[in-house]
Each structure stands twice: as structure tokens, then as C-alpha cells.
Design an enzyme around this catalytic site. Structure first.
Site, PDB file in Angstrom:
ATOM      1  N   THR A 159       0.819  -1.219   0.000  1.00 29.58           N
ATOM      2  CA  THR A 159       0.000   0.000   0.000  1.00 29.58           C
ATOM      3  C   THR A 159       0.849   1.263   0.000  1.00 29.58           C
ATOM      4  O   THR A 159       0.525   2.254  -0.671  1.00 29.58           O
ATOM      5  CB  THR A 159      -0.924   0.013   1.235  1.00 29.58           C
ATOM      6  OG1 THR A 159      -1.737  -1.152   1.222  1.00 29.58           O
ATOM      7  CG2 THR A 159      -1.800   1.255   1.260  1.00 29.58           C
ATOM      8  N   CYS A 167      -5.351  -9.014   3.898  1.00 29.33           N
ATOM      9  CA  CYS A 167      -4.729  -8.775   2.593  1.00 29.33           C
ATOM     10  C   CYS A 167      -3.306  -8.251   2.719  1.00 29.33           C
ATOM     11  O   CYS A 167      -2.646  -7.999   1.705  1.00 29.33           O
ATOM     12  CB  CYS A 167      -5.563  -7.791   1.770  1.00 29.33           C
ATOM     13  SG  CYS A 167      -6.809  -8.617   0.748  1.00 29.33           S
ATOM     14  N   PHE A 168      -2.849  -8.031   3.952  1.00 31.81           N
ATOM     15  CA  PHE A 168      -1.447  -7.706   4.232  1.00 31.81           C
ATOM     16  C   PHE A 168      -0.980  -6.429   3.546  1.00 31.81           C
ATOM     17  O   PHE A 168       0.162  -6.340   3.097  1.00 31.81           O
ATOM     18  CB  PHE A 168      -0.544  -8.887   3.825  1.00 31.81           C
ATOM     19  CG  PHE A 168      -1.177 -10.218   4.105  1.00 31.81           C
ATOM     20  CD1 PHE A 168      -1.314 -10.674   5.416  1.00 31.81           C
ATOM     21  CD2 PHE A 168      -1.697 -11.006   3.092  1.00 31.81           C
ATOM     22  CE1 PHE A 168      -1.934 -11.883   5.691  1.00 31.81           C
ATOM     23  CE2 PHE A 168      -2.318 -12.209   3.366  1.00 31.81           C
ATOM     24  CZ  PHE A 168      -2.432 -12.656   4.668  1.00 31.81           C
ATOM     25  N   CYS A 169      -1.877  -5.450   3.469  1.00 23.41           N
ATOM     26  CA  CYS A 169      -1.559  -4.164   2.825  1.00 23.41           C
ATOM     27  C   CYS A 169      -1.049  -4.362   1.402  1.00 23.41           C
ATOM     28  O   CYS A 169      -0.144  -3.662   0.942  1.00 23.41           O
ATOM     29  CB  CYS A 169      -0.522  -3.381   3.645  1.00 23.41           C
ATOM     30  SG  CYS A 169      -1.094  -2.878   5.263  1.00 23.41           S
ATOM     31  N   ASN A 170      -1.609  -5.356   0.710  1.00 21.78           N
ATOM     32  CA  ASN A 170      -1.216  -5.617  -0.676  1.00 21.78           C
ATOM     33  C   ASN A 170      -2.469  -6.032  -1.456  1.00 21.78           C
ATOM     34  O   ASN A 170      -2.674  -7.212  -1.763  1.00 21.78           O
ATOM     35  CB  ASN A 170      -0.153  -6.710  -0.742  1.00 21.78           C
ATOM     36  CG  ASN A 170       0.473  -6.843  -2.130  1.00 21.78           C
ATOM     37  OD1 ASN A 170      -0.147  -6.520  -3.131  1.00 21.78           O
ATOM     38  ND2 ASN A 170       1.695  -7.333  -2.175  1.00 21.78           N
TER      39      ASN A 170
END
Length: 844
Positions: A144, A414-417
Site C-alpha cells: 500500500t 490482505c497484508f496491505c497488498n
């Protein structure tokens, strides 16, 4: 073979041979360094790894031993901080196999802060009728914080272009377009070295491919292309060699590497690219000069200073040094970590992807493009969702809650992705918007919308992860989420077992440990050409009454340690042979001087030429030795490191653990002995009086402060002594009366002369001692170090106060010299005590 038989260490070793470090039992390391995780299965290292207890313990011992001041001041505590911070910069560059000539280290508040700095400083160009505009391009599998640069560029009219991983090579040109010499429009391409979602490692060759405009999108757009390589995820468990992938900007966060400190990152910026970054805001420490009443500002010349607004988080930076020390001590280096962690991830992938319910349906959906064939293409991250016996996805929140009951720590979401999450889970843009309307936002526990997953589960390994961690996790999945009887897809497991997993030579990066010396007794009989170690004060100054005579020659093999007096001594290319070729550094690799550690003067190094040894001697401790000259084999076995001497960067070689232990024991603090690397050249800053540019640049230095030689005059010493005596007579308090030899010892000169008027030597541009010509290279400015009594290590205010009083505040004493060896000369010159001196005074 059933599941339980596969969940054994013997099976793991059959699948992957690299486990642990140095042959030490990894469980013993865990018990010693990570006692707090007993009973915990920590599998979230991609978020942050765990810090070992010795790192924090050594760090706080460092803080309790030293006074670290604000590095923007110039007092002793501030200089210590400044030097330590600079040492850490070099350590960072060394870790990534590059140098200060190629890259600069800018400390930031973290990887996200680093990305923001690049975004705000990059010279984006808006498109006009006559000029093409800049492009901000990023791989869709990006964090992100990388995609967030788009928020800044959109307001500047810059085109934001998302690029899928497949497009980079599929749309490449057959021939590299090369650097565009006509169009100078700057463009920025960002991609991760390793996906934080799946652990996929993207080719580091993409860096040059974009820079040379061979790969897409650079091949389709004219201009100058810069590459930002997001290395935050990659460097936690893998080596990164910037010689092979010279990215322009590399953001990192240290907590992902060491676990501590948090809130500290760095931007590694290629020096060739740093000049085009343009800052608008300027904070304390970033200006060379500015006016408050006018719009006038000149940025600092040093790249790091220019971008570090205000005071850096210097105590956290000092912790980074302990992070490197601990990491290498426990593991031996990043190559070992990569082999160990990849093996654990590969084993877990093989079993989890083969795990089946009793009805034969798979128990997991793995999100990976490959099959964990090699640590070159896959990191220590495994991303998946679990499936029930009907083939339906089990929501990640349910897995997370159950894992917490078993004290297993994983990451979900979503793991900042978002880009990778959409790609692997097949979520369209329209579905993402519908999920938001259904109440799902990033970071929440809504894991399914209309039966479709909104995220996944991620397990990731660190250098302290163990086989038992894999075993407990796999048993947890089988026990809680797999319909019994638990089965394994034997065809798949056999196929994966026979797959070739590339394993680079494990010894490729391992240092070879060779003892640095042996304990030996000093031979009482010396060669006739070698002076005995008498220390100062044994030469009778009255025995040299001739005018202009060299009375004493001293070398200081180890910087700031005691002297070694000689009668005849060779002159080498750096000055007197072996003079200040070694120095002592503290636990952070910062040079120790008598200003910080006065007891250094009690160490008396002795050069023993016949045995090719430097002897380390001090009262109350056995003598040891290190080699004078390191052969190639020994030199390559020692750790090369960077340090600073009087603001100059120097490349040095560590002299081994025995010397370090000896010095640490005697000085009562962690320290090491290092010597100047024979392959490193340090040029002299001062230009000799009357010399040419060629002369100045050809004068090379050892670890001395400013010049090859320091010369003092006995008559000048005696004058200061008389002044001290008169000040004592006129003082109501007590002043220490020092004899001539005591004062000479405090000035730590190489050459002592007699038969000259006081301070007459200040006016000699040239002189010849014996047959060796010398040039004047400036006066020596003095500091509180001359207050250290060289026999006891105690500190006094004299002779500094008397010198300042006599010279009206100008505290200079002695002159710097550089020799003038005949050009192309191969025969070593020799200086001898008693030689006559032929001075050449300034013409009046």
C-alpha cells in the site's frame, strides 16, 4: 507414508539439508536468546521478526556505559554519537555489498516514511505541449505504501501506471532502448524485491532492465528511468547485493531484520540519483546556510545531512549496530538465514499443499506461482486459505481465532497488498467495491462475502524459527480443520520431493575463522638495529648539543596507544613504517582515542620485525601478538569493516577475536583491534607548503590524524615548561609541575628535534633530516588529549592552559610534515636518531 510419519525431523532433513547455524543446536540458541517465546509458535516474521535477548542486553549496556549527546553539537559526547551513527551507515552499506562512493544512507522513521520522502522529492514533470510528462509506474503486487505515492502524483498531473508482473517481460523490447540523451523526463518504476503477500521474489535483473529501457513500461516511454526497489520484505531473510542490482532507491525497515528497534528505517540512495531529488521543506541540520529575512537557502553538501530533517533518532541507530552484531554472531550471515528459512517454508508448503481430508479433497488452497523450487525465486512466506471437506473456503478469521487458542501467531487479511490479494483470490474491482458496501474494510474480521474470501492466512519464518514451529502448525491444521482420517496426496508429495530445489553453495558466504596470533614471550635479546622498548624519558637530551639535531624517533603502531622508541627506522609510503597502522574501536566500531579512553596509553605495542609480529604489552596481562603483514589467505578470512578517522572514511580489517578479547579485558569494555586495509588508500587533506597538486595527492596516510609525521621542538617544550613553572609561582592554588619528558610524551610526536629556537620550526617550509627531504604540512592544533599523563592515564588541565595563555588562545604545538621520496624510488629510506637537520626557513 502417512501424515504423522511425514511430520518428523528425519523427513525434513531428507527434503532439505540446511538447518540451523554453525553446527550449534538451534534449540540451545532459542533457550538462550528467546526464552520469552517458550510455548509460543510465532509465524509472523514478515510483519516483524523477534529480537534476541542479547541484542537488547548489549544495547542497554552500551547506553549505560556511554554518554551520547546530540550529534549536531561538537562536544565529546556529541562527537561520540556522530562517529557511531556514521559507523552504522557504513555497516548498512557493507551489509548490502556497496560503498559510500556508490550509495548514501538516509535514516528515516521507517519504510513508509522513506517512500514518502522519495515521492515528495522526486522531480515529477507535468506534461506540456512541448515536453512529455513523468510516469509513476508500479507493480500491482506492491505494498500500500508504494501505491500510495499515486496520491501525491495525481495532484501533479503525473500519469500513474499500474503494471502486472507478467507485463514487465511480456511487453519488453528485443533490444534495450538505452538511456535517452534527448528526452530527460524523469520516470519512476517501483517494484518489490519480494512480495509481502506470497513471498515471490521478483528478478533483481529488472533493475537494469528498466534503467536501460529494455523492459516494460520503460521501453515504451522516452526519458530517464529510475528504479525504486522495495526491499523491506526481502532483506528480512535474504541477502541483497547492490553490485548486481544498482537500484536508485532502496527503502528498508530495521525491525523486519532485527526485531528492534522499531520506528527506524533507511533510504539507500544511489549517489548518481540523489542529485536530482528536490526538497522543499528544510529542517534543522539540512542547511549549509539560510536567511530568515529572505528566501535564501543553500542545502547541505552531504546527501544524508540534506534529507535528515532535525536530529536523527540516534539512540535507535546505535541499536542497529547491535542488531548487526547479534545477527552475524548467531547466524553467520544472510545467506545462512536464507537457506534455513527457505527450508522451513518449503517443507511446510509441501505438506500443507498435499494435506487432504478423509474424502480425498485438498485441505488448503495455496497462493503461490511456483512450487518453492529455489530460495532465489521464493522467500520464507507461505500464503493460503484452508478449505473444508466440501471444498468451501474457511474464513481466515476462524483460522486466526483457533490458532490463537493454540498460541500460534499468524497473519490474516490482505497484508496491505490489495493488488496481490485480488490477483490470487480472483477478486475483481467490482467485487472489491461490493465488499466495501457490505461493510468490509481493510484490517477487519469480515473474511467472507457471499461465500467468497476477502483475504487469506499467511505464515512466515525468521532466522530463529525451528522445525518444531512447522510441526506444531501442521498438526494444528490437521487436528482442527481436516476431516479424519487425515490423508496425504502421495502422488503430489512424491512429485514435490523429487523436484530440484536450487541450493547455492552453503559455504559461499561463510567467513573462515583463523586465529589471529599466539601468546608468546618477548625475547630479551634484540637485533642490534632495533631499539629496546624504553618508553619516553630514557634519552638524555643533553647528549645532543649540536644545532638542528633529530634526538628521538617514536612510532605509535596502534593509534592512541603507547609509543615505541627506535634509533633507526624505515620510512614507508605512509610515513614511518607501521606508524598508526592499527587502531582500537569500541563495540560499535567507533575509534577509541585517549579523549574517550585514557587507559589506552598504558598499552605498549612493540613491532618485532624479525618475527613479523606486533606484540601487545601491558602491565598485569600476558603479551599476545598479531601479524605485521597479513598474507592473502589470512586477509580474506578477516572481516573487512569501515570506520572513520578525523572525518575520513577508512577501510579496515578486523584482527580477530584473540586481540579483541585481550583489549576488552584490559580496558574493561567491548572493543576490537583493526588495521588499515592494505588495499585502501587514504589521501592527505592538507596541501604541503610549497607543494604542488601532484605532491598533495601523492601523500598517502595511515590512520594518523592529518599528516604522515608530527614533529616537535625541545626548545618549545622547555619554554612551555618554564611558563607552567611561573604560573605555579603566581598561583594561589596548586598546579602540577611537569618535567620536560612528561610534556614531550603528552604531545605524542614522531620526531623530536633540538638545537632550535622555540617555535622556530613553525616557519620552515622544507627541511632535510639525514638524507630524507620533508615538506611542512601545517601546524598541529591541540585539544584536551595532551592533558593525559602518558605514564598513568590520569587527566590534567596542563599543559593545554599554559599553551593557550602563551599563544593567545592559539593552541597549536608542533608541525605536520610529509616526506618527499624520490619518484619511482624502490629503496626504503631510513631515519636515524642523531641525524643532522637542514632547515629551509621562509625568506624574509
Amino acid at each position: 507414508m502417512d501424515f504423522q510419519n511425514l511430520c518428523t525431523f528425519d523427513t525434513f532433513k531428507q527434503l532439505w539439508s540446511h538447518y540451523g547455524y554453525h553446527g550449534e543446536n538451534l534449540q540451545e540458541v532459542i533457550k538462550r536468546e528467546f526464552t520469552r517465546i517458550k510455548g509460543t509458535t510465532y509465524l509472523d516474521h514478515a510483519a516483524t521478526t523477534l529480537y534476541p535477548e542479547s541484542l537488547v542486553r548489549d544495547y542497554f549496556q552500551d547506553l549505560s556505559r556511554n554518554v551520547y549527546g546530540n550529534p549536531h553539537s561538537h562536544n565529546p559526547s556529541s562527537r561520540l554519537t556522530h562517529d557511531t551513527v556514521e559507523r552504522v551507515r557504513y555497516r548498512v552499506l557493507q551489509h548490502f555489498n556497496t560503498t559510500p562512493e556508490e550509495y548514501s544512507v538516509i535514516f528515516t522513521a521507517g519504510c513508509t516514511s522513506t517512500l514518502k520522502l522519495v515521492a515528495e522529492s522526486f522531480p515529477w514533470r507535468r506534461q506540456t505541449e512541448s515536453k512529455a510528462g513523468s510516469h509513476f509506474c508500479y507493480l500491482t503486487d506492491s505494498h500500500t505504501s508504494v501505491v500510495g505515492i499515486r496520491g501525491l502524483t495525481s495532484g501533479l498531473g503525473v500519469v500513474a501506471l499500474p503494471v502486472s508482473p507478467q507485463e514487465v517481460e511480456n511487453k519488453a523490447k528485443d533490444v534495450a532502448q538505452g538511456e535517452d540523451v534527448i528526452c530527460e523526463t524523469p520516470h519512476l518504476f517501483c517494484y518489490p524485491a519480494q512480495s509481502n503477500f506470497s513471498g515471490k521474489k521478483y528478478p533483481l535483473s529488472h533493475v537494469k532492465g528498466i534503467q536501460t529501457r529494455h523492459l516494460y513500461p520503460a521501453c515504451d516511454h522516452q526519458g530517464r528511468w529510475f528504479v525504486l526497489l522495495d526491499a523491506a520484505s526481502h532483506v528480512s531473510c535474504s541477502p541483497l547485493n547492490l553490485q548486481e542490482c544498482p537500484a536508485d532507491f532502496i527503502p528498508i525497515s530495521f525491525y523486519k531484520m532485527f526485531g528492534f528497534p522499531t520506528g527506524l528505517g533507511a533510504l539507500l540512495v544511489r549517489n548518481d540519483a540523489a542529485g536530482m531529488l528536490k526538497k522543499t521543506y528544510f529542517g534543522g541540520g539540512t542547511a549549509a546556510a539560510y536567511l530568515s529575512g529572505e528566501d535564501y537557502y543553500v542545502q547541505a553538501a552531504n546527501i544524508s545531512d540534506r534529507f535528515e530533517d532535525g536530529t536523527v533518532s540516534f539512540l535507535d541507530i546505535i541499536a542497529v549496530n547491535h542488531g548487526f552484531d547479534t545477527l552475524y554472531r548467531l547466524t553467520g550471515g544472510m545467506h545462512n538465514i536464507q537457506q534455513h528459512t527457505f527450508g522451513l517454508a518449503r517443507y511446510t508448503y509441501m505438506l500443507l499443499s498435499s494435506l487432504c481430508h478423509g474424502n480425498g479433497l485438498p485441505a488448503a488452497q495455496i497462493y503461490s506461482e511456483g512450487q518453492f523450487e529455489s530460495p532465489i525465486t521464493q522467500g520464507a512466506i507461505l500464503n493460503f486459505n484452508l478449505k473444508d471437506c466440501y471444498g468451501q473456503i474457511i474464513g481466515y478469521s476462524q483460522v486466526d481465532r483457533m490458532a490463537s487458542l493454540y498460541n500460534i501467531h499468524v497473519r490474516t487479511g490482505c497484508f496491505c497488498n490489495t493488488g496481490a490479494c485480488q490477483s490470487f483470490l480472483g477478486i475483481t474491482n467490482q467485487q472489491m467495491r461490493r465488499n466495501l458496501l457490505a461493510g468490509h474494510v481493510c484490517g477487519d474480521s469480515i473474511d467472507l462475502v457471499d461465500g467468497q474470501p476477502t483475504g487469506s492466512v499467511r505464515v512466515s519464518f525468521g532466522y530463529m524459527s525451528t522445525f518444531e514451529d512447522c510441526q506444531k502448525f501442521l498438526n494444528f491444521v490437521a487436528e482442527c480443520f481436516v476431516e479424519k482420517p487425515v490423508t496425504v496426496d502421495q502422488v503430489r508429495i512424491e512429485k514435490l520431493k523429487t523436484a530440484t530445489a536450487a541450493s547455492p553453495d552453503a559455504n559461499e558466504y561463510l567467513p573462515i575463522k583463523i586465529p589471529n596470533g599466539e601468546i608468546c614471550k618477548v625475547d630479551e635479546k634484540e637485533s642490534p638495529t632495533e631499539a629496546s622498548l624504553r618508553g619516553f624519558g630514557h634519552r638524555d637530551s643533553n647528549s645532543h648539543k649540536e644545532a638542528y639535531t633529530l634526538t628521538n624517533i617514536y612510532i605509535y603502531p596502534i593509534k592512541s596507544c603507547g609509543p615505541y622508541e627506535v634509533n633507526d627506522w624505515p620510512v614507508g609510503p605512509l610515513g614511518l613504517l607501521y606508524d598508526r597502522c592499527w587502531m582500537v574501536v569500541n563495540g560499535n566500531g567507533v575509534c577509541l582515542s585517549q579523549k574517550r579512553e585514557p587507559r589506552l596509553c598504558l598499552i605498549h605495542p612493540r613491532v618485532h620485525l624479525p618475527s613479523n609480529k606486533l606484540l601487545l604489552q601491558a602491565s598485569g596481562i600476558d603479551t599476545i601478538s598479531v601479524p605485521l603483514e597479513n598474507n592473502t589467505q589470512v586477509r580474506t578470512s578477516y572481516r573487512v569493516c569501515q570506520s572513520k578517522v578525523c572525518g575520513d572514511r577508512v577501510e579496515t580489517v578486523d584482527c580477530g577475536d584473540e586481540a579483541a578479547s585481550w583489549l576488552s579485558h584490559f580496558l574493561g569494555q567491548p572493543c576490537r583491534l583493526i588495521r588499515q586495509s592494505p588495499d585502501f588508500t587514504r589521501d592527505m587533506k592538507k596541501r604541503p607548503s610549497g607543494g604542488t597538486e601532484t605532491t598533495a595527492t601523492s601523500a598517502s596516510l595511515s590512520l594518523v590524524n592529518e599528516a604522515q609525521y608530527l614533529m616537535i621542538n625541545r626548545a618549545s617544550v622547555e619554554l612551555i615548561q618554564k611558563l607552567m613553572s611561573s604560573r605555579q609561582d603566581n598561583s594561589e592554588g596548586e598546579l602540577m609541575l611537569l618535567d620536560t619528558q612528561n610534556i614531550i610524551s603528552r604531545f605524542r610526536a614522531n620526531l623530536v628535534i633540538a638545537g632550535v629556537e622555540p617555535f622556530e620550526e613553525d616557519n620552515w617550509p622544507h627541511l632535510i633530516i639525514g638524507n630524507t627531504p620533508f615538506m611542512f604540512a601545517g601546524q598541529c592544533g591541540r585539544c584536551q588529549m595532551i592533558g593525559v599523563d602518558q605514564e598513568t592515564g590520569t587527566k590534567t588541565k596542563e599543559p593545554l592552559t599554559s599553551l593557550a595563555a602563551y599563544r593567545n588562545g592559539k593552541v597549536t604545538f608542533g608541525v605536520y610534515l610529509t616526506h618527499q621520496l624520490p619518484e619511482g624510488s624502490t629503496e626504503a629510506s631510513v631515519l636515524s636518531a642523531g641525524s643532522l637537520i637542514q632547515p629551509e626557513p621562509h625568506s624574509s
